[in-house]
Design a protein around this motif. Structure first.
Motif, PDB file in Angstrom:
ATOM      1  N   LEU A  35      38.526  42.080  51.043  1.00  0.00           N
ATOM      2  CA  LEU A  35      37.367  42.975  51.096  1.00  0.00           C
ATOM      3  C   LEU A  35      37.781  44.390  51.499  1.00  0.00           C
ATOM      4  CD1 LEU A  35      34.683  40.647  52.729  1.00  0.00           C
ATOM      5  CD2 LEU A  35      34.898  41.304  50.326  1.00  0.00           C
ATOM      6  N   LEU A  36      38.740  44.497  52.435  1.00  0.00           N
ATOM      7  CA  LEU A  36      39.221  45.830  52.815  1.00  0.00           C
ATOM      8  C   LEU A  36      39.905  46.518  51.642  1.00  0.00           C
ATOM      9  CD1 LEU A  36      40.596  45.134  56.424  1.00  0.00           C
ATOM     10  CD2 LEU A  36      38.519  46.379  55.795  1.00  0.00           C
ATOM     11  N   THR A  38      39.281  45.891  48.544  1.00  0.00           N
ATOM     12  CA  THR A  38      38.199  46.225  47.603  1.00  0.00           C
ATOM     13  C   THR A  38      37.509  47.520  48.023  1.00  0.00           C
ATOM     14  OG1 THR A  38      37.838  43.883  47.169  1.00  0.00           O
ATOM     15  CG2 THR A  38      36.067  45.396  46.569  1.00  0.00           C
ATOM     16  N   TRP A  39      37.262  47.668  49.323  1.00  0.00           N
ATOM     17  CA  TRP A  39      36.633  48.901  49.815  1.00  0.00           C
ATOM     18  C   TRP A  39      37.487  50.111  49.503  1.00  0.00           C
ATOM     19  CZ3 TRP A  39      38.426  52.204  53.741  1.00  0.00           C
ATOM     20  CH2 TRP A  39      37.539  53.224  54.106  1.00  0.00           C
ATOM     21  N   GLY A  40      38.811  50.007  49.713  1.00  0.00           N
ATOM     22  CA  GLY A  40      39.700  51.139  49.424  1.00  0.00           C
ATOM     23  C   GLY A  40      39.751  51.460  47.945  1.00  0.00           C
ATOM     24  N   THR A  42      37.490  50.751  45.713  1.00  0.00           N
ATOM     25  CA  THR A  42      36.175  51.284  45.308  1.00  0.00           C
ATOM     26  C   THR A  42      36.043  52.754  45.671  1.00  0.00           C
ATOM     27  OG1 THR A  42      35.180  49.104  45.608  1.00  0.00           O
ATOM     28  CG2 THR A  42      33.696  50.998  45.557  1.00  0.00           C
ATOM     29  N   SER A  43      36.491  53.125  46.855  1.00  0.00           N
ATOM     30  CA  SER A  43      36.421  54.533  47.267  1.00  0.00           C
ATOM     31  C   SER A  43      37.280  55.406  46.353  1.00  0.00           C
ATOM     32  CB  SER A  43      36.881  54.672  48.717  1.00  0.00           C
ATOM     33  OG  SER A  43      36.053  53.922  49.587  1.00  0.00           O
ATOM     34  N   GLY A  71      31.598  51.267  41.423  1.00  0.00           N
ATOM     35  CA  GLY A  71      31.639  50.659  42.752  1.00  0.00           C
ATOM     36  C   GLY A  71      31.044  49.267  42.770  1.00  0.00           C
ATOM     37  N   TRP A  75      33.079  45.849  43.643  1.00  0.00           N
ATOM     38  CA  TRP A  75      32.641  45.032  44.773  1.00  0.00           C
ATOM     39  C   TRP A  75      32.326  43.609  44.339  1.00  0.00           C
ATOM     40  CZ3 TRP A  75      33.404  45.157  49.615  1.00  0.00           C
ATOM     41  CH2 TRP A  75      33.539  46.359  50.315  1.00  0.00           C
TER      42      TRP A  75
END
Length: 298
Positions: A35-36, A38-40, A42-43, A71, A75
């Motif tokens: 998930l981390l 994925t967050w990076g 996505t940003s 995004g 996600w």
């Protein structure tokens, strides 16, 4: 004596849960890492979409939509991967099947919302009109102030704001009045039947050309005898001016004043409506006047 079996069963369950937690903890840690990541990603993807949007001069609203779609897609992939890591029995195929069935149900429940959403994306991509354009669609006329994913905001000439769902603008004909800087406008001017048509045409054309808001440097002023009216010979007077509604009204006001002044100076009559009354039998006006006088004296 009766509490011992219950206590033993509870202890066994807690031990079982503890063992399961020990087994699943590494999976949860890996899922958190996924998930981390994925967050990076996505940003970075959103930043890349915004940078490309600025480079290709896309609408800010369209850039936001593309960034949101990128995004959401990333996600969804990241969450599916995290679920398969924590729960190995959930395969990507099963997750996608469940997600697809849920999407169908959601799609039926929010049909109008998704219709407006897709229409908004297509409007932003095709750009049939821009913010600041004056449009008319389905009895709504005004200046476009904002285009969002779900609706567009139109400010009418009387100051009221109308929020129009995007599917209406996408499915119906839209008149973009300010698509170009110039727009043609027309008035009808009548002169009396006793006047010289050619002279009146020339005077009207010169009067229109003298108006500052008339763009005769781009398009010629056109004056044509249009019809035999009830009391006048009617001329169709056409010229080009600014495309905004205020430009049209201001130019029409100035042209009418200039034409009226020029015709008055030339002694050419702009007639009032004439009415001719026809009687089947001649009227003896003198006899009626005498009878009226005698009645008053009596």
């Amino acid at each position: 004596m009766e509490l011992a079996p219950i206590t033993a069963a509870l202890a066994d369950k807690l031990t079982e849960y503890g063992d399961a937690l020990v087994v699943i903890t590494p999976r949860i840690a890996v899922a958190v890492v996924v998930l981390l990541i994925t967050w990076g990603v996505t940003s970075l993807a959103r930043a890349l979409v915004r940078r490309l949007g600025k480079r290709f001069h896309l609408r800010p609203n369209l850039v936001d939509v593309l960034a949101m779609i990128a995004g959401v897609g990333l996600w969804l992939v990241g969450i599916l991967l995290a679920l398969t890591v924590v729960f190995p029995s959930i395969t990507p195929g099963k997750a996608l099947t469940t997600l697809g069935l849920g999407s169908v149900a959601i799609g039926f429940a929010f049909k109008d919302t998704f219709e407006n959403f897709l229409a908004g994306i297509l409007i932003l991509l095709r750009e049939p009109f821009r913010i600041g354009d004056h449009i008319e669609c389905d009895d709504v006329e005004g200046q476009v102030e904002e285009i969002t994913i779900r609706d567009s905001h139109v400010r009418q000439t009387d100051g009221q704001r109308v929020v129009v769902p995007n599917h209406i603008l996408f499915q119906n004909a839209v008149v973009v009045r300010t698509d170009r800087d110039l727009r043609r406008t027309t008035i009808i001017c009548g002169v009396a039947y006793g006047e010289d048509v050619d002279a009146a045409r020339s005077i009207i054309e010169q009067a229109v050309t003298r108006v500052d808001t008339v763009r005769d440097d781009v398009k010629d002023v056109e004056v044509f005898a249009q019809a035999f009216g009830a009391s006048s010979v009617d001329f169709e007077v056409t010229w080009w001016t600014g495309s905004r509604p205020i430009d049209i009204r201001r130019s029409r006001d100035q042209v009418i004043a200039s034409v009226k002044r020029a015709l008055d100076d030339a002694g050419i009559e702009i007639p009032f409506p004439y009415r001719t009354l026809t009687f089947k039998e001649p009227l003896d006006l003198k006899a009626e006047a005498l009878q009226s006088q005698q009645a008053q004296r009596a």
